[in-house]
Design a protein around this motif. Structure first.
Motif, mmCIF file in Angstrom:
data_model
loop_
_atom_site.group_PDB
_atom_site.id
_atom_site.type_symbol
_atom_site.label_atom_id
_atom_site.label_comp_id
_atom_site.label_asym_id
_atom_site.label_seq_id
_atom_site.Cartn_x
_atom_site.Cartn_y
_atom_site.Cartn_z
ATOM 1 N N MET A 1 42.378 -22.079 17.075
ATOM 2 C CA MET A 1 43.745 -21.908 16.593
ATOM 3 C C MET A 1 43.710 -21.396 15.150
ATOM 4 O O MET A 1 42.724 -21.562 14.470
ATOM 5 C CB MET A 1 44.493 -23.229 16.714
ATOM 6 C CG MET A 1 44.761 -23.601 18.165
ATOM 7 S SD MET A 1 45.895 -24.960 18.372
ATOM 8 C CE MET A 1 44.814 -26.336 18.191
ATOM 9 N N PRO A 2 44.823 -20.774 14.679
ATOM 10 C CA PRO A 2 44.745 -20.113 13.406
ATOM 11 C C PRO A 2 44.822 -21.028 12.204
ATOM 12 O O PRO A 2 45.181 -22.178 12.292
ATOM 13 C CB PRO A 2 45.943 -19.193 13.411
ATOM 14 C CG PRO A 2 46.926 -19.878 14.217
ATOM 15 C CD PRO A 2 46.150 -20.552 15.291
ATOM 16 N N GLU A 3 44.394 -20.137 11.318
ATOM 17 C CA GLU A 3 44.440 -20.671 10.016
ATOM 18 C C GLU A 3 45.876 -20.455 9.581
ATOM 19 O O GLU A 3 46.285 -19.387 9.973
ATOM 20 C CB GLU A 3 43.520 -19.932 9.114
ATOM 21 C CG GLU A 3 42.150 -20.067 9.480
ATOM 22 C CD GLU A 3 41.572 -21.378 9.418
ATOM 23 O OE1 GLU A 3 41.298 -21.828 8.378
ATOM 24 O OE2 GLU A 3 41.436 -21.975 10.373
ATOM 25 N N PHE A 40 47.892 -12.051 17.495
ATOM 26 C CA PHE A 40 47.286 -12.671 16.325
ATOM 27 C C PHE A 40 45.839 -12.248 16.131
ATOM 28 O O PHE A 40 45.491 -11.624 15.132
ATOM 29 C CB PHE A 40 47.378 -14.194 16.416
ATOM 30 C CG PHE A 40 46.607 -14.889 15.338
ATOM 31 C CD1 PHE A 40 47.057 -14.855 14.028
ATOM 32 C CD2 PHE A 40 45.416 -15.530 15.617
ATOM 33 C CE1 PHE A 40 46.333 -15.474 13.004
ATOM 34 C CE2 PHE A 40 44.686 -16.147 14.616
ATOM 35 C CZ PHE A 40 45.140 -16.119 13.305
ATOM 36 N N ALA A 41 44.963 -12.581 17.084
ATOM 37 C CA ALA A 41 43.524 -12.389 16.862
ATOM 38 C C ALA A 41 43.175 -10.927 16.608
ATOM 39 O O ALA A 41 42.420 -10.607 15.688
ATOM 40 C CB ALA A 41 42.751 -12.933 18.055
ATOM 41 N N SER A 42 43.724 -10.037 17.403
ATOM 42 C CA SER A 42 43.401 -8.625 17.241
ATOM 43 C C SER A 42 44.121 -8.017 16.041
ATOM 44 O O SER A 42 43.506 -7.357 15.191
ATOM 45 C CB SER A 42 43.763 -7.857 18.512
ATOM 46 O OG SER A 42 43.471 -6.484 18.365
ATOM 47 N N SER A 43 45.414 -8.264 15.936
ATOM 48 C CA SER A 43 46.185 -7.622 14.874
ATOM 49 C C SER A 43 45.790 -8.124 13.486
ATOM 50 O O SER A 43 45.889 -7.390 12.505
ATOM 51 C CB SER A 43 47.681 -7.840 15.100
ATOM 52 O OG SER A 43 48.017 -9.204 14.936
ATOM 53 N N MET A 44 45.318 -9.382 13.406
ATOM 54 C CA MET A 44 44.913 -9.954 12.113
ATOM 55 C C MET A 44 43.416 -9.827 11.864
ATOM 56 O O MET A 44 42.914 -10.320 10.852
ATOM 57 C CB MET A 44 45.326 -11.422 12.036
ATOM 58 C CG MET A 44 46.816 -11.621 11.803
ATOM 59 S SD MET A 44 47.332 -11.160 10.123
ATOM 60 C CE MET A 44 46.635 -12.508 9.169
ATOM 61 N N ASP A 45 42.686 -9.185 12.787
ATOM 62 C CA ASP A 45 41.238 -9.034 12.606
ATOM 63 C C ASP A 45 40.605 -10.405 12.358
ATOM 64 O O ASP A 45 39.868 -10.614 11.404
ATOM 65 C CB ASP A 45 40.964 -8.079 11.437
ATOM 66 C CG ASP A 45 39.547 -7.526 11.438
ATOM 67 O OD1 ASP A 45 38.812 -7.756 12.414
ATOM 68 O OD2 ASP A 45 39.181 -6.863 10.447
ATOM 69 N N TYR A 193 39.713 -13.621 7.999
ATOM 70 C CA TYR A 193 40.197 -12.357 8.556
ATOM 71 C C TYR A 193 39.403 -11.190 7.995
ATOM 72 O O TYR A 193 38.746 -11.300 6.965
ATOM 73 C CB TYR A 193 41.687 -12.169 8.226
ATOM 74 C CG TYR A 193 42.532 -13.356 8.584
ATOM 75 C CD1 TYR A 193 42.797 -13.658 9.920
ATOM 76 C CD2 TYR A 193 43.042 -14.205 7.606
ATOM 77 C CE1 TYR A 193 43.560 -14.759 10.265
ATOM 78 C CE2 TYR A 193 43.809 -15.311 7.939
ATOM 79 C CZ TYR A 193 44.058 -15.586 9.271
ATOM 80 O OH TYR A 193 44.792 -16.686 9.613
ATOM 81 N N GLY A 194 39.506 -10.057 8.695
ATOM 82 C CA GLY A 194 38.855 -8.846 8.243
ATOM 83 C C GLY A 194 39.806 -7.928 7.494
ATOM 84 O O GLY A 194 40.946 -8.289 7.170
ATOM 85 N N ALA A 195 39.349 -6.716 7.262
ATOM 86 C CA ALA A 195 40.081 -5.771 6.421
ATOM 87 C C ALA A 195 41.410 -5.329 7.026
ATOM 88 O O ALA A 195 42.305 -4.881 6.306
ATOM 89 C CB ALA A 195 39.217 -4.546 6.151
ATOM 90 N N ALA A 196 41.559 -5.456 8.346
ATOM 91 C CA ALA A 196 42.787 -5.003 8.989
ATOM 92 C C ALA A 196 43.907 -6.033 8.942
ATOM 93 O O ALA A 196 45.008 -5.771 9.414
ATOM 94 C CB ALA A 196 42.498 -4.633 10.457
#
Length: 214
Positions: A1-3, A40-45, A193-196
């Motif tokens: 689950m997210p941060e 969430f997972a894809s769009s937030m990298d 998260y990554g750069a995206a």
């Protein structure tokens, strides 16, 4: 689950951070389960699950593993890349677990509220992992007692803790209080998260708490 939005609003990162009760979590993740990976997972990298899996593997972690706050199975997917298993899933959301079921990474899926105790025998697991569960509005440090109970002596832990809440929510003090019950504690800071990712959260970090049950 997210941060911080109120929990009655739609599922997103701000709503997740604003959770206050287990019932809030059930409602949010029920509505988010079908779109979580894409919205969430894809769009937030979202890189934290793989970072936890990598840290667990690098530390010599092995199964059987309990993935705490398993969500849609992103951490188990990371463990599978390292050939680690079997892995069981624990989550408060039945809908998130159903999404995870379809990916085939878990041996068993368990819906339960960790804060209310688990119907799992003492010394059941050789590894405990978690990504994104120990964060704003989710599970507090008191849950570590139950995870220690179900871990075998010598079990490896890899638990992400949002860096912003590590001290203020009592995680640092709790780990200190466990004293001789654990050994080899170290903290590895990783990007969530990554750069995206959305710029508002792109710099967010977590501490992966790595330790062994004595």
């Amino acid at each position: 689950m997210p941060e911080n939005k109120d929990s009655h609003e739609g599922p997103d990162l701000d709503a997740a951070y604003a959770l206050k009760t287990p019932e809030d979590s059930v409602r949010l993740y029920r509505d988010w389960a079908a779109s979580y990976d894409s919205d969430f997972a894809s769009s937030m990298d979202y890189r934290l699950p793989q970072a936890v899996a990598d840290a667990f593997a690098a530390a010599g972690g092995a199964g059987p593993v309990l993935d705490v706050g398993a969500g849609t199975g992103l951490l188990a997917e990371g463990l599978a890349r390292h050939g680690i298993g079997p892995v069981d899933a624990l989550d408060i959301s039945a809908e998130m677990l159903e999404t995870a079921r379809g990916k085939g990474f878990y041996r068993e899926l368990m819906q339960a509220d960790l804060t209310q105790g688990l119907s799992i025998a003492d010394d059941s697991y050789g590894g405990i992992t978690s990504s994104g569960t120990f964060t704003h509005g989710h599970v507090g440090p008191e849950a570590l007692d139950e995870l220690m109970r179900i871990a075998r002596p010598g079990a490896r832990f890899a638990l992400s803790i949002n860096a912003a809440v590590y001290r203020e929510a009592g995680f640092a003090a709790k780990l200190d209080s466990l004293g001789g019950a654990l050994r080899d504690l170290r903290l590895e800071e990783v990007p969530i998260y990554g750069a995206a990712a959305d710029p508002a959260h792109r710099g967010d970090t977590a501490l992966v708490a790595l330790f062994v049950k004595a």
